[in-house]
Design an enzyme around this catalytic site. Structure first.
Site, PDB file in Angstrom:
ATOM      1  N   TRP A   6      -1.939  19.208  -3.705  1.00 14.52           N
ATOM      2  CA  TRP A   6      -3.025  18.235  -3.827  1.00 14.52           C
ATOM      3  C   TRP A   6      -2.475  16.830  -4.072  1.00 14.52           C
ATOM      4  O   TRP A   6      -3.038  15.839  -3.606  1.00 14.52           O
ATOM      5  CB  TRP A   6      -3.951  18.633  -4.980  1.00 14.52           C
ATOM      6  CG  TRP A   6      -5.003  17.603  -5.284  1.00 14.52           C
ATOM      7  CD1 TRP A   6      -6.216  17.471  -4.685  1.00 14.52           C
ATOM      8  CD2 TRP A   6      -4.928  16.555  -6.256  1.00 14.52           C
ATOM      9  NE1 TRP A   6      -6.907  16.413  -5.225  1.00 14.52           N
ATOM     10  CE2 TRP A   6      -6.133  15.831  -6.194  1.00 14.52           C
ATOM     11  CE3 TRP A   6      -3.960  16.156  -7.173  1.00 14.52           C
ATOM     12  CZ2 TRP A   6      -6.389  14.742  -7.027  1.00 14.52           C
ATOM     13  CZ3 TRP A   6      -4.225  15.073  -8.002  1.00 14.52           C
ATOM     14  CH2 TRP A   6      -5.430  14.385  -7.920  1.00 14.52           C
ATOM     15  N   HIS A   7      -1.356  16.752  -4.799  1.00 17.98           N
ATOM     16  CA  HIS A   7      -0.801  15.445  -5.142  1.00 17.98           C
ATOM     17  C   HIS A   7      -0.226  14.710  -3.932  1.00 17.98           C
ATOM     18  O   HIS A   7      -0.131  13.477  -3.952  1.00 17.98           O
ATOM     19  CB  HIS A   7       0.281  15.583  -6.209  1.00 17.98           C
ATOM     20  CG  HIS A   7      -0.267  15.772  -7.591  1.00 17.98           C
ATOM     21  ND1 HIS A   7      -0.651  17.002  -8.079  1.00 17.98           N
ATOM     22  CD2 HIS A   7      -0.511  14.882  -8.592  1.00 17.98           C
ATOM     23  CE1 HIS A   7      -1.098  16.869  -9.315  1.00 17.98           C
ATOM     24  NE2 HIS A   7      -1.027  15.597  -9.652  1.00 17.98           N
ATOM     25  N   GLY A   8       0.191  15.423  -2.911  1.00 19.21           N
ATOM     26  CA  GLY A   8       0.753  14.734  -1.760  1.00 19.21           C
ATOM     27  C   GLY A   8       1.243  15.685  -0.696  1.00 19.21           C
ATOM     28  O   GLY A   8       1.549  16.861  -0.966  1.00 19.21           O
ATOM     29  N   GLY A  11      -2.091  22.955  -6.594  1.00 18.28           N
ATOM     30  CA  GLY A  11      -2.226  21.725  -7.374  1.00 18.28           C
ATOM     31  C   GLY A  11      -1.125  20.729  -7.047  1.00 18.28           C
ATOM     32  O   GLY A  11      -1.359  19.514  -6.995  1.00 18.28           O
ATOM     33  N   PHE A  13      -2.258   9.277  -4.407  1.00 16.01           N
ATOM     34  CA  PHE A  13      -2.703  10.658  -4.308  1.00 16.01           C
ATOM     35  C   PHE A  13      -4.174  10.760  -3.929  1.00 16.01           C
ATOM     36  O   PHE A  13      -4.659  11.833  -3.684  1.00 16.01           O
ATOM     37  CB  PHE A  13      -2.458  11.401  -5.619  1.00 16.01           C
ATOM     38  CG  PHE A  13      -1.035  11.270  -6.117  1.00 16.01           C
ATOM     39  CD1 PHE A  13       0.018  11.429  -5.235  1.00 16.01           C
ATOM     40  CD2 PHE A  13      -0.770  10.950  -7.434  1.00 16.01           C
ATOM     41  CE1 PHE A  13       1.331  11.305  -5.686  1.00 16.01           C
ATOM     42  CE2 PHE A  13       0.539  10.825  -7.890  1.00 16.01           C
ATOM     43  CZ  PHE A  13       1.578  10.998  -7.013  1.00 16.01           C
TER      44      PHE A  13
END
Length: 496
Positions: free
Chosen positions: A331-333, A328, A496
Site C-alpha cells: 500500500w505504501h508504494g 500493508g 504514498f
C-alpha cells in the site's frame, strides 16, 4: 500548498477558519459545503488534473453506498454483488494509477530474460492522496453493506472524504468518527478552548517537521543518496544514516499528524490519534498499536479480520498476519522495497506472537526484560526502515553491508558527502529527537495544559501558570518556526 508554508499559515487557513464560523452562525449546512469546497480548492492547488478523479470517486462511492445500505425489497445477494462491484472499481482505479508501471516493469524483466520485447510503460501520474481517500471510502462501503451507516447527506459525505487536514496524507478516517461531528450544530460554533489547543498542537507538529524532521533528513539523504552515487557507507556512517532516517520519518509523519489534528481542532472537529509514542514500544505488537494507528486499525478491521484473523487456529493466524503486513507494505508504494518492508514486519509480528504464546505467558517480564525488549524492537524497526527508504534493493543491500562493517570502519569524509557524525549539529538534533520521542509524552497531552486561553479566564484557577508557560512557549516556537519557512519541504507520506 503545504501546511508548512506562508500561503497556508497566513492566507488559506485564516480565511477558511473565519469563513467557516461566520457561515456556521447562520446555516450549518452551508458551512459544511463551504468547508468541502475549501478542501477541494486545497486539493486542486496541488493538482487540478487529479480533481476529476477525486470527484468521480466521491460520486460513485456515495451512490454505491446508498445501494449497499439494507432496504426493503433489496436482497442480500444484490447488495453483495454491488459491494463486489464497488470494491473492484476502487481497487482497479488504485491499481491502474499506482501499480500499473510496477506490474509492467516486472513483466518486462521476465520478457527480457526470455528474449522477448518489453512492454511500453504507462505514462500516468500518481494522483496525490489516492491511497488515503480510496481506503477511506472502501471502509465506508463495507460499513454501508453491514448496515452501520445511517448518514445520508451528500455534503457531509463529500466533506468526510475531502476534509483538507487529512486528505493528502491521512489519517485514514472512519465515517463514524467524522460524519456525526459534521452533523452536530456545536461543531459550527467557535470554541476558544479548542482553538487554543489546536494552535498549540499545530505549532508543536510544525516544530517536529521543520526543526527535527527536516534536519535529520539532510543527514539521512547524505548516506542513502551517497549509495546511489557509488559511495559506500562505512560502519558508523551507515548506522547514523539509518538512525537519522528513523528520526526523520517519525518527526515528519508525526509532525504532519499533529498539525492535522491541531488544524481540525481549531475547526471544532476532532481527528483520531495517529501516533502514541511508538518508539517507546517494548515489542513489535505494541509498536503497531502506536504507529500510524489509523492505518493499523484499517488493516486489522478490513483485511486481517476478513482473512480469518485468529479464528482459524495459530497457523492460519500467522499467515493472516504476514499477508496483512505484506499488503500493508505494498500500500505504501509500488516497489519491491515496500513489499520487503511489509514482509519484515509481518515476520516480526509472527515471531512476537509465537514468543508470547510459548514463552512470555510463563515468564512475567521484568524491568531488564522490558529494556532489552525496547532495544530489540527499536533495532528491528531501524533495520526495516532501510528498505523502506532505499530507492532499490541493491542500495538497501549496500546500506546493510555498511551496517555490518563490510565497507570498512569509519573514514573522515567521502567525496562531497560529509560524514554526519563529524558534524556537531547532527548530534545536537539527534539528542533532541531522542529525548522528544523517548522521554516526552505525546503532543495530544497538551490538552491538560491548554484548557482555555488565559486572557479569557474570569478568575484564577489551578494550572494557570502552566497554561501561561505553554502559551509563551507556543508563541515563541511558532515565531521561530515561521522564521525557518521558505524552502520547499513536502511531507514524506505525500508520495504514498
Amino acid at each position: 500548498m503545504l501546511f508548512n508554508s506562508y500561503a497556508f499559515i497566513f492566507a488559506y487557513f485564516p480565511i477558511v477558519l473565519i469563513g467557516f464560523f461566520l457561515i456556521g452562525r447562520h446555516n450549518i449546512r452551508a458551512a459544511a459545503g463551504f468547508l468541502a469546497l475549501a478542501s477541494l480548492f486545497f486539493y486542486g492547488w496541488w493538482s487540478v488534473k487529479a480533481m476529476p478523479l477525486l470527484l468521480l470517486s466521491i460520486c460513485f462511492n456515495y451512490w454505491s453506498g446508498l445501494r449497499l445500505t439494507p432496504q426493503p425489497g433489496r436482497s442480500d445477494k444484490q447488495r453483495k454483488r454491488m459491494l463486489v462491484l464497488a470494491l473492484t472499481v476502487n481497487l482497479v482505479v488504485l491499481g491502474i494509477f499506482k501499480y500499473a508501471n510496477f506490474f509492467i516493469a516486472n513483466v518486462d524483466a521476465a520478457l527480457v530474460a526470455a528474449g522477448a520485447s518489453p512492454i511500453e510503460m504507462v505514462h500516468i501520474a500518481l494522483p496525490i492522496g489516492i491511497s488515503f481517500y480510496t481506503f477511506t471510502q472502501i471502509a465506508f462501503l463495507v460499513d454501508c453493506w453491514q448496515g452501520k451507516v445511517h448518514e445520508r447527506s451528500f455534503v457531509h459525505y463529500a466533506l468526510f472524504v475531502t476534509y483538507f487536514p487529512h486528505l493528502i496524507a491521512g489519517p485514514v478516517l472512519h465515517h463514524a468518527q467524522m460524519m456525526p461531528q459534521f452533523a452536530n450544530p456545536k461543531t459550527y460554533r467557535v470554541d476558544l478552548d479548542k482553538v487554543a489547543l489546536g494552535l498549540a498542537i499545530f505549532t508543536f507538529g510544525l516544530a517536529k517537521k521543520l526543526l527535527i524532521g527536516d534536519k535529520m533528513g539532510e543527514y539521512a539523504d547524505m548516506v542513502f543518496n551517497g549509495v546511489h552515487s557509488g559511495v559506500m557507507p562505512s560502519l558508523y556512517t551507515a548506522w547514523f544514516g539509518v538512525l537519522a532516517y528513523t528520526m526523520q520519518i517519525y518527526f515528519d509523519f508525526s509532525g504532519y499528524s499533529d498539525m492535522a489534528v491541531g488544524l481540525s481542532l481549531c475547526l471544532g472537529v476532532r481527528l483520531p490519534l495517529n501516533f502514541n509514542s511508538p518508539y517507546k514500544s517494548t515489542n513489535i505488537i505494541e509498536f503497531w498499536r502506536r504507529w500510524h494507528i489509523s492505518l493499523s486499525t484499517f488493516l486489522r478491521d478490513y483485511l486481517y479480520v476478513p482473512l480469518g484473523g485468529n479464528r482459524k487456529g495459530p497457523a492460519r493466524r500467522y499467515i493472516n498476519l504476514f499477508l496483512t503486513m505484506l499488503l500493508g507494505g505494498l500500500w505504501h508504494g509500488a516497489a519491491w522495497t515496500f513489499v520487503i518492508w511489509g514482509a519484515l514486519h509481518g515476520g516480526y509480528l509472527m515471531v512476537n506472537h509465537l514468543w508470547n504464546a510459548k514463552v512470555r505467558r510463563n515468564v512475567p517480564p521484568g524491568r531488564v526484560a522490558k529494556v532489552l525488549g525496547w532495544f530489540l524492537t527499536f533495532i528491528c524497526v531501524m533495520i526495516a526502515w532501510v528498505v523502506f527508504r532505499a530507492e532499490s534493493m541493491s542500495a538497501a543491500i549496500e546500506i546493510y553491508k555498511g551496517m555490518l562493517g563490510m565497507h570498512g570502519v569509519p573514514s573522515v569524509a567521502f567525496g562531497e558527502f560529509i560524514v554526519p557524525y563529524r558534524k556537531p549539529e547532527f548530534f545536537q538534533t539527534l539528542l533532541v529527537a531522542l529525548v522528544v520521542c523517548l522521554a516526552l509524552p505525546p503532543t495530544i497531552t497538551l490538552e491538560r495544559w491548554v484548557p482555555q486561553p488565559v486572557f479569557l479566564a474570569t478568575r484564577p484557577r489551578a494550572g494557570s501558570v502552566a497554561t501561561v508557560t505553554i502559551a509563551l512557549v507556543t508563541v515563541t516556537m511558532l515565531a521561530f518556526c515561521v522564521s525557518q519557512l521558505g524552502s520547499y519541504s513536502p511531507f514524506l507520506y505525500f508520495q504514498f
